[in-house]
Scaffold this motif. Sequence first.
Motif, PDB file in Angstrom:
ATOM      1  N   LEU B 235      -5.976  -1.251   0.578  1.00  0.00           N
ATOM      2  CA  LEU B 235      -6.405  -0.630  -0.684  1.00  0.00           C
ATOM      3  C   LEU B 235      -5.537   0.594  -1.006  1.00  0.00           C
ATOM      4  O   LEU B 235      -5.085   0.754  -2.152  1.00  0.00           O
ATOM      5  N   LEU B 236      -5.285   1.408   0.011  1.00  0.00           N
ATOM      6  CA  LEU B 236      -4.442   2.591  -0.216  1.00  0.00           C
ATOM      7  C   LEU B 236      -3.020   2.176  -0.589  1.00  0.00           C
ATOM      8  O   LEU B 236      -2.404   2.773  -1.475  1.00  0.00           O
ATOM      9  N   THR B 237      -2.533   1.142   0.078  1.00  0.00           N
ATOM     10  CA  THR B 237      -1.198   0.638  -0.258  1.00  0.00           C
ATOM     11  C   THR B 237      -1.164   0.183  -1.719  1.00  0.00           C
ATOM     12  O   THR B 237      -0.225   0.497  -2.459  1.00  0.00           O
ATOM     13  N   THR B 238      -2.204  -0.532  -2.126  1.00  0.00           N
ATOM     14  CA  THR B 238      -2.278  -1.008  -3.510  1.00  0.00           C
ATOM     15  C   THR B 238      -2.308   0.164  -4.483  1.00  0.00           C
ATOM     16  O   THR B 238      -1.652   0.132  -5.527  1.00  0.00           O
ATOM     17  N   ILE B 239      -3.058   1.191  -4.108  1.00  0.00           N
ATOM     18  CA  ILE B 239      -3.140   2.379  -4.980  1.00  0.00           C
ATOM     19  C   ILE B 239      -1.777   3.077  -5.075  1.00  0.00           C
ATOM     20  O   ILE B 239      -1.379   3.519  -6.146  1.00  0.00           O
ATOM     21  N   TYR B 240      -1.072   3.135  -3.946  1.00  0.00           N
ATOM     22  CA  TYR B 240       0.276   3.742  -3.983  1.00  0.00           C
ATOM     23  C   TYR B 240       1.174   2.974  -4.951  1.00  0.00           C
ATOM     24  O   TYR B 240       1.941   3.575  -5.703  1.00  0.00           O
TER      25      TYR B 240
END
Lengths: 164, 266
Positions: B235-240
């Motif tokens: 999820l954090l990767t996607t947000i980045y």
Amino acid sequence: MELLKLLSTNEIVAQILGFLILLALLRIFAWKSILGLLDKRKERIALEFKKIEEAKADIEKLRLEYAAKIVSIDETAQLKIHEALNQAKVILEDSRKNGYIQAQAIIDNAKQSVKYELAKAKDELKNEIIDLTLKATEDLIQEKFTGEGDRKLVEDFLKGVDKL
Amino acid sequence: MPQTHQAQYELPNIVTLLADKIGRVTHLGEQIYLWENVIFSLIIVMVISLVAFLACRKPKMIPDRLQNAVEAVAGGLDDFICGILGPRGRSYTPFIGTLFIYILFMNLCGIIPFMKSPTASWSTTLGLAICVFIYVQYTALREFGLLGYLDHMMGRPRGILAFSVFIPLMMFILHIVSELVRPISLSLRLRSNIWGDDLLLSVLAGLGLAGVPLFVFSALLAILAALVQALVFSLLTTIYFALVLTHEEEDKEMGKLIKEEKWITK
């Protein structure tokens, strides 16, 4: 600094390589085919839905057409019934006229027959009266009337009766 | 590999058992022990590749059980990623999806007896976080161009006087720091959670009542934690990625809403 002791450059590089190998393998063999298949399936489902919608529209169109046809059939039926009623009235009128003419003809015939029968009856009655008169006269005078002169005499008498 | 001070809390696994059998003092035994996490990672790479190969070698429109399961996972991940990144997210699904599956398998590996979670090692998670960092920066450079990227790093809004030089410069430095900290925070979060889980499992494995170790109960928790941590990382990767992708679709949608005067309610 204590945390950095946990790190190993070799391991980091190896892990990066391991992940990149997995990514390459999955990208080539799995993701491409799976996502392609999912897209194809979605398209297929969308196409099926589109077909269903089209079929629905066709059915609706047909329904409207049939409804219009039913309305026109009703109108035609009403028209036919009206025509039939008019025709029936004409036939009835004709029948009534024919009946009247036929009845008149029958009445005329009957009148002719009555006339004829009356004349016939008169003749018969006349003859009967002549015969009766002659017989009565014979009985009175005890003499037989014979010959043309007697008959003429009676006929004259009867003419006199007719005039009365 | 400086991990020996952790080893005393870990349950024995096939690699350490093998290293012990060969003898840790020997060169081979030492090497096996040192590459423990990489060996487990490679085992997981092979397992995932094998499953993917079996599921996708003959893809059918009406899938069998395995293909169905793989499709469900892939479709779910694709929906999840595209839900955040929009239609352009499809091109990032393989990267983020692979990352999620790989991390999930590595996290779950620690629950299986005689196996170990490679994600309990910071080197493993940092390696993955570096991959994310490089790909995100590459995407940002591709999206904005070099000057556009620098401009993006200076932030918004900008105005006259101090806002034209000082604030953008400070924002630029802040953004650089924040970008560099991201892989560290991302990797440490995952590593620490999984390491803590494994530690808990190893401690509880020896405790329990009459043959029912507490391990059984905490394993369920560990499964949940493994799933959540894999999800958080992805999820954090996607947000980045979402932060560095231009949002043409959103702009268009907002423009449309403003035109229709619906944006206030939204």
